[in-house]
Design an enzyme around this catalytic site. Structure first.
Site, short mmCIF file in Angstrom:
data_model
loop_
_atom_site.label_atom_id
_atom_site.label_comp_id
_atom_site.label_asym_id
_atom_site.label_seq_id
_atom_site.Cartn_x
_atom_site.Cartn_y
_atom_site.Cartn_z
N GLY A 93 29.75 18.24 53.56
CA GLY A 93 29.71 18.62 52.17
C GLY A 93 30.68 17.94 51.22
O GLY A 93 30.63 18.19 50.02
N GLU B 34 30.36 17.50 59.70
CA GLU B 34 29.10 16.78 59.58
C GLU B 34 29.01 15.97 58.28
O GLU B 34 28.22 16.27 57.39
CB GLU B 34 27.93 17.77 59.66
CG GLU B 34 27.87 18.51 60.98
CD GLU B 34 26.87 19.65 60.99
OE1 GLU B 34 26.49 20.09 62.08
OE2 GLU B 34 26.47 20.13 59.89
N GLY C 81 27.82 13.18 55.81
CA GLY C 81 26.65 12.32 55.63
C GLY C 81 26.83 11.49 54.38
O GLY C 81 27.04 10.28 54.43
N ARG C 82 26.79 12.18 53.24
CA ARG C 82 26.96 11.52 51.94
C ARG C 82 28.24 10.69 51.90
O ARG C 82 28.24 9.55 51.43
CB ARG C 82 26.99 12.59 50.84
CG ARG C 82 27.02 12.04 49.43
CD ARG C 82 27.31 13.16 48.42
NE ARG C 82 26.46 14.33 48.65
CZ ARG C 82 25.26 14.51 48.11
NH1 ARG C 82 24.75 13.58 47.33
NH2 ARG C 82 24.59 15.61 48.37
N CYS D 292 3.55 7.12 37.10
CA CYS D 292 2.76 7.79 36.08
C CYS D 292 3.19 9.25 36.03
O CYS D 292 2.49 10.16 36.46
CB CYS D 292 1.28 7.66 36.41
SG CYS D 292 0.21 8.22 35.09
N TYR E 239 20.67 9.98 50.49
CA TYR E 239 19.58 10.79 49.92
C TYR E 239 18.75 10.05 48.88
O TYR E 239 18.21 10.65 47.96
CB TYR E 239 20.14 12.10 49.34
CG TYR E 239 20.87 12.91 50.36
CD1 TYR E 239 20.18 13.58 51.36
CD2 TYR E 239 22.26 12.98 50.36
CE1 TYR E 239 20.85 14.30 52.33
CE2 TYR E 239 22.94 13.70 51.33
CZ TYR E 239 22.23 14.35 52.31
OH TYR E 239 22.89 15.06 53.28
#
Length: 439
Positions: A248, A290, A292-293, A361, A390
């Site tokens: 996080g 954990e 990730g980002r 579109c 992401y």
């Protein structure tokens, strides 16, 4: 520049890891995602070294591969000493194809199917992060059928709101994820798990959300989780030896975001966990996190080619690009902030304010609004920074648009003298790929 791996060269072009990104766009076409391998490795090392220093033992970070998933990335994080957090059989398949050691893989998900569970056990998954009673029943059944005992960590919700976007806040009592501690349901489920002969419950897990810019949510979570571990020991006699605090930590998407000292934040969390364990008379568990980002976001950027520049007199201006929500849906979903530059004229001062509009579109197909940017001409390269997390992972084929290539910028020390550092990690999808499964 926003991050230290970004600069401007003598041509006035934006560079990443010392490589001219305009040249990369010319070589590979656009849209194009670039990933700085050295930056990924540095971010991995920050977590690995800080967790080893401050938690000791066998504590380690697990790469949250939902942020970005392809074979080459699993190979990098394994080389850097990380485990991995996977959330689907597709991610598991990719990790397995990359040769990732599955004993270091932790399988998440709030609705693993029977087929998912069976595939993971057959593949030799190290751990399930179990979410609910039904999943546990199937894990126990199939593990028994295979004649083994499966290691499991139970996901619980500590009831914490980290004040991030509602769609990425996952630690509250009212959540689709996990079992609530506050209602007594988590303790009840743990008592049931301890009766299952083919499950070895080794720990508990929580994840409070994403884009946390300090450690307070982790400290608050540790308070609740360690107190709960003490309650489990008192009520059942079982002392769990794994505490997974999830991920996080945020990253700097725009200049006004703070810079996070990950190593110092891990130091703070470790000191707090040690203090709480001593308070409750518990041995220090294996601590998992954990990220990730914060491993891949600032290692990535996306390049587009500018098409039209349209100004509606008295209203606003639009710069249209050859990608959009198909390769970056985060603005449409979360109104996410990004830094956008004219990479071809990166040395020039901005002279207009514009909305960056995608090619789909769809009126909501925007990358960013109110961007101060050097006015492009058709063919200029537009760079959106910090897109490693992401973006490609959430990409789609809406409007039958192929997904872009991912090109890695290799580490200088691992590149032969005179050789190109850039290499394709994920091929650009072709039109043939789009119809491959059509009947």
């Amino acid at each position: 520049m926003l991050h230290t791996n970004l600069s401007i060269n003598e041509k006035g072009h934006l560079t990443m890891a010392g490589v001219d990104v305009v040249a990369m766009a010319e070589k590979y076409g656009t849209p194009l995602m670039l990933v700085d391998e050295q930056r990924v490795r540095e971010n991995c090392r920050t977590y690995v070294q800080a967790m080893k220093e401050h938690f000791g033992g066998d504590s380690m970070p697990l790469f949250a591969s939902k942020a970005l998933c392809f074979k080459g990335l699993y190979q990098i994080v394994n080389e850097e000493g990380m485990g991995t957090d996977i959330v689907s059989p597709g991610e598991l398949y990719t990790a397995r194809a990359a040769g990732f050691p599955l004993e270091k893989a932790y399988f998440h998900g709030n609705n693993k199917t029977d087929a998912d569970i069976q595939y993971a056990i057959d593949a030799g998954i190290g751990y399930f992060i179990a979410d609910n009673r039904e999943e546990l029943t199937e894990i126990n059944r199939y593990a028994g059928e295979k004649g083994l005992v499966q290691k499991v960590i139970l996901r619980v919700t500590p009831g914490i709101d980290p004040h991030t976007h509602a769609a990425i806040s996952t630690g509250k009592v009212d959540s689709k994820f996990g079992t609530a501690i506050e209602t007594g349901q988590a303790l009840e489920l743990i008592k049931e798990i301890l009766t299952l002969p083919h499950i070895d419950l080794v720990g508990i897990h929580c994840h409070v959300g994403s884009l946390c810019f300090d450690s307070k949510p982790f400290l608050d979570a540790a308070d609740i989780m360690i107190a709960f571990m003490a309650e489990i020991k008192k009520e059942t006699g079982k002392e769990l030896h794994v505490l997974n605090l999830g991920g996080g930590y945020g990253v700097r998407y725009i200049a006004s975001n703070p810079t996070i000292d990950i190593a110092d934040n891990i130091r703070q969390v470790a000191a707090h966990v040690k203090e709480k364990c001593a308070q409750f008379g518990l041995a220090l568990p294996q601590v998992l996190m954990e990220p990730g980002r914060s491993i891949v976001a600032d290692a990535g950027l996306t390049l587009y080619t500018a098409g039209s520049v349209k100004t509606i007199t008295g209203y606003k201006s639009y710069i249209s690009i050859d990608g959009g929500m198909t390769d970056n849906p985060r603005y449409a979903l979360y109104q996410s902030d990004y830094t956008v530059l004219n990479a071809t004229r990166a040395a020039d001062e901005p002279d207009m304010v514009a909305t960056i509009a995608g090619r789909c579109c769809e009126s909501g197909d925007l990358i960013q609004e109110d961007v101060k940017i050097k006015r492009p001409v058709r063919g200029d390269i537009i760079a959106v920074l910090v897109t490693g997390a992401y973006n490609y992972a959430m990409a789609s084929n809406y409007n039958r648009i192929p997904r872009p290539a991912i090109v890695m910028l290799g580490c200088e020390e691992k590149t032969a003298p005179g050789a190109d550092r850039d290499y394709v990690a994920v091929k650009r999808e072709s039109y043939e790929d789009l119809i491959r499964n059509d009947c």
